[in-house]
Motif scaffolding. Structure first.
Motif, short mmCIF file in Angstrom:
data_model
loop_
_atom_site.label_atom_id
_atom_site.label_comp_id
_atom_site.label_asym_id
_atom_site.label_seq_id
_atom_site.Cartn_x
_atom_site.Cartn_y
_atom_site.Cartn_z
N PHE A 128 9.17 -0.95 -7.02
CA PHE A 128 8.74 -2.33 -7.26
C PHE A 128 9.91 -3.31 -7.32
CE2 PHE A 128 5.31 0.35 -8.68
CZ PHE A 128 4.26 -0.22 -7.98
N ALA A 129 11.11 -2.82 -7.05
CA ALA A 129 12.28 -3.69 -7.04
C ALA A 129 12.33 -4.50 -5.74
CB ALA A 129 13.55 -2.87 -7.20
N ASP A 130 11.64 -4.02 -4.72
CA ASP A 130 11.62 -4.69 -3.43
C ASP A 130 10.90 -6.03 -3.53
OD1 ASP A 130 10.76 -5.45 -0.70
OD2 ASP A 130 11.65 -3.51 -0.19
N ARG A 131 11.45 -7.03 -2.91
CA ARG A 131 10.89 -8.38 -2.99
C ARG A 131 9.62 -8.53 -2.14
NH1 ARG A 131 14.11 -11.48 -5.95
NH2 ARG A 131 16.33 -11.04 -5.98
N ARG A 132 9.28 -7.51 -1.36
CA ARG A 132 8.08 -7.62 -0.53
C ARG A 132 6.80 -7.28 -1.31
NH1 ARG A 132 9.61 -4.41 4.86
NH2 ARG A 132 10.91 -3.21 3.44
N ILE A 133 6.96 -6.97 -2.58
CA ILE A 133 5.80 -6.69 -3.43
C ILE A 133 5.41 -7.98 -4.14
CG2 ILE A 133 4.98 -5.35 -5.42
CD1 ILE A 133 5.60 -3.61 -3.02
N SER A 134 4.13 -8.25 -4.20
CA SER A 134 3.67 -9.47 -4.86
C SER A 134 4.17 -9.48 -6.31
CB SER A 134 2.15 -9.54 -4.80
OG SER A 134 1.56 -9.63 -6.05
N PRO A 135 4.72 -10.60 -6.77
CA PRO A 135 5.27 -10.67 -8.13
C PRO A 135 4.23 -10.33 -9.21
CG PRO A 135 5.98 -12.58 -6.86
CD PRO A 135 4.98 -11.84 -6.02
N ALA A 136 3.00 -10.75 -9.03
CA ALA A 136 1.96 -10.46 -10.03
C ALA A 136 1.68 -8.96 -10.10
CB ALA A 136 0.69 -11.24 -9.71
N SER B 153 5.92 0.97 -20.19
CA SER B 153 5.24 1.47 -21.39
C SER B 153 5.13 2.99 -21.35
CB SER B 153 3.85 0.82 -21.48
OG SER B 153 3.15 1.32 -22.59
N LEU B 154 4.74 3.53 -20.22
CA LEU B 154 4.66 4.99 -20.05
C LEU B 154 6.03 5.63 -20.24
CD1 LEU B 154 3.50 7.72 -19.14
CD2 LEU B 154 3.73 6.93 -16.76
N ALA B 155 7.05 5.06 -19.63
CA ALA B 155 8.40 5.63 -19.74
C ALA B 155 8.89 5.64 -21.19
CB ALA B 155 9.38 4.85 -18.86
N ARG C 145 4.87 -2.84 -13.40
CA ARG C 145 6.14 -2.59 -14.08
C ARG C 145 5.90 -2.46 -15.59
NH1 ARG C 145 8.85 -6.56 -12.11
NH2 ARG C 145 9.67 -5.39 -10.35
N ASN C 146 5.11 -3.36 -16.16
CA ASN C 146 4.82 -3.29 -17.59
C ASN C 146 4.14 -1.98 -17.96
OD1 ASN C 146 5.91 -5.82 -17.99
ND2 ASN C 146 3.95 -6.88 -18.00
N SER D 159 0.83 -1.20 0.00
CA SER D 159 0.00 0.00 0.00
C SER D 159 0.87 1.26 0.00
CB SER D 159 -0.93 -0.01 1.22
OG SER D 159 -1.69 1.17 1.27
N ALA D 160 1.91 1.26 0.81
CA ALA D 160 2.81 2.42 0.88
C ALA D 160 3.55 2.63 -0.44
CB ALA D 160 3.80 2.25 2.03
N VAL D 161 4.03 1.53 -1.03
CA VAL D 161 4.74 1.63 -2.31
C VAL D 161 3.81 2.14 -3.39
CG1 VAL D 161 5.85 0.26 -4.13
CG2 VAL D 161 6.48 -0.12 -1.75
N LEU D 162 2.59 1.64 -3.43
CA LEU D 162 1.61 2.08 -4.42
C LEU D 162 1.26 3.55 -4.24
CD1 LEU D 162 -0.62 -1.10 -4.54
CD2 LEU D 162 0.66 -0.13 -6.46
N LYS D 163 1.10 3.96 -2.98
CA LYS D 163 0.78 5.37 -2.70
C LYS D 163 1.91 6.27 -3.22
CE LYS D 163 -0.29 8.60 0.98
NZ LYS D 163 -0.31 8.86 2.41
N ASP D 164 3.16 5.90 -2.92
CA ASP D 164 4.30 6.68 -3.41
C ASP D 164 4.34 6.70 -4.93
OD1 ASP D 164 5.10 7.24 -0.83
OD2 ASP D 164 6.71 5.73 -0.80
N CYS D 165 4.08 5.55 -5.52
CA CYS D 165 4.11 5.44 -6.98
C CYS D 165 3.05 6.34 -7.61
CB CYS D 165 3.89 3.99 -7.40
SG CYS D 165 3.87 3.74 -9.18
N ILE D 166 1.86 6.32 -7.07
CA ILE D 166 0.78 7.15 -7.60
C ILE D 166 1.14 8.62 -7.50
CG2 ILE D 166 -1.63 7.86 -7.21
CD1 ILE D 166 -2.17 4.86 -6.46
#
Length: 191
Positions: A155-163, A174-176, A169-170, A97-104
């Motif tokens: 998303f490089a952290d292993r604590r994020i679900s691979p799926a 694509s955006l980048a 990441r995809n 949740s924290a990673v997604l919040k930062d990403c957004i």
């Protein structure tokens, strides 16, 4: 000769000439985009994102950059939507949740920077200092790419679900790529 026949022949000829001219213009416009994209960082992505706008872009480099930045905005919006869907999922951890919040937040910053770049580009036709506005657009677009990469780093952290990580990441990659192509076109803009 029959008058109706002559009118029909004239209209058919006129339609044929008009279609031929329109076809030649469309070919010219698509060739312009293909040629412009050939040396972009991601040529296939560049062509795919910009060829639908050939009729609007015509052979105008400024309109091409505008279309590329607009495509970047659409891609950023789609990526934010994807990240937001994951953030609302019930089965995510506090860390995710924290990673997604930062990403957004990074993606929102990226969108704001692309909008600033679009604003700079739109001011070029009326500006006495076109190179200053191009430089601003380069800076804003480069900053947007940095924000996208920062989001990706989370998303490089292993604590994020691979799926989750793979799908996001995809989307971010694509955006980048679309952003990178927009920057390439800005860097090669001659007005």
């Amino acid at each position: 000769m029959n008058t109706t026949f002559l009118i029909t022949l004239f209209l058919t000829t006129l339609l044929s000439i008009s279609t031929s001219i329109s076809s030649q213009q469309t070919t010219t416009y698509t060739t312009f985009i293909k040629t412009s994209c050939n040396s972009a960082t991601y040529p296939a992505v560049c062509r795919k994102s910009l060829l639908p706008y050939a009729a609007a872009v015509k052979s105008n480099p400024l309109k091409l950059v505008n279309a590329a930045l607009s495509a970047t905005l659409r891609s950023a919006n789609a990526t934010i939507s994807t990240a937001s869907q994951f953030a609302k999922a019930k089965r995510i951890t506090k860390w995710e949740s924290a990673v997604l919040k930062d990403c957004i937040e990074n993606l929102k910053d990226s969108m704001a920077e692309i909008k600033s770049s679009l604003k700079a580009i739109s001011g070029i036709p009326r500006s006495a200092d076109k190179s200053f506005l191009i430089s601003n657009a380069q800076t804003w677009t480069s900053a947007a790419i940095t924000d996208e990469e920062t989001c990706l780093d989370g998303f490089a952290d292993r604590r994020i679900s691979p799926a989750t990580a793979k799908r996001l990441r995809n989307s971010i990659v694509s955006l980048a790529r679309v952003s990178s192509n927009a920057l390439y076109l800005i860097n090669h803009l001659k007005v």
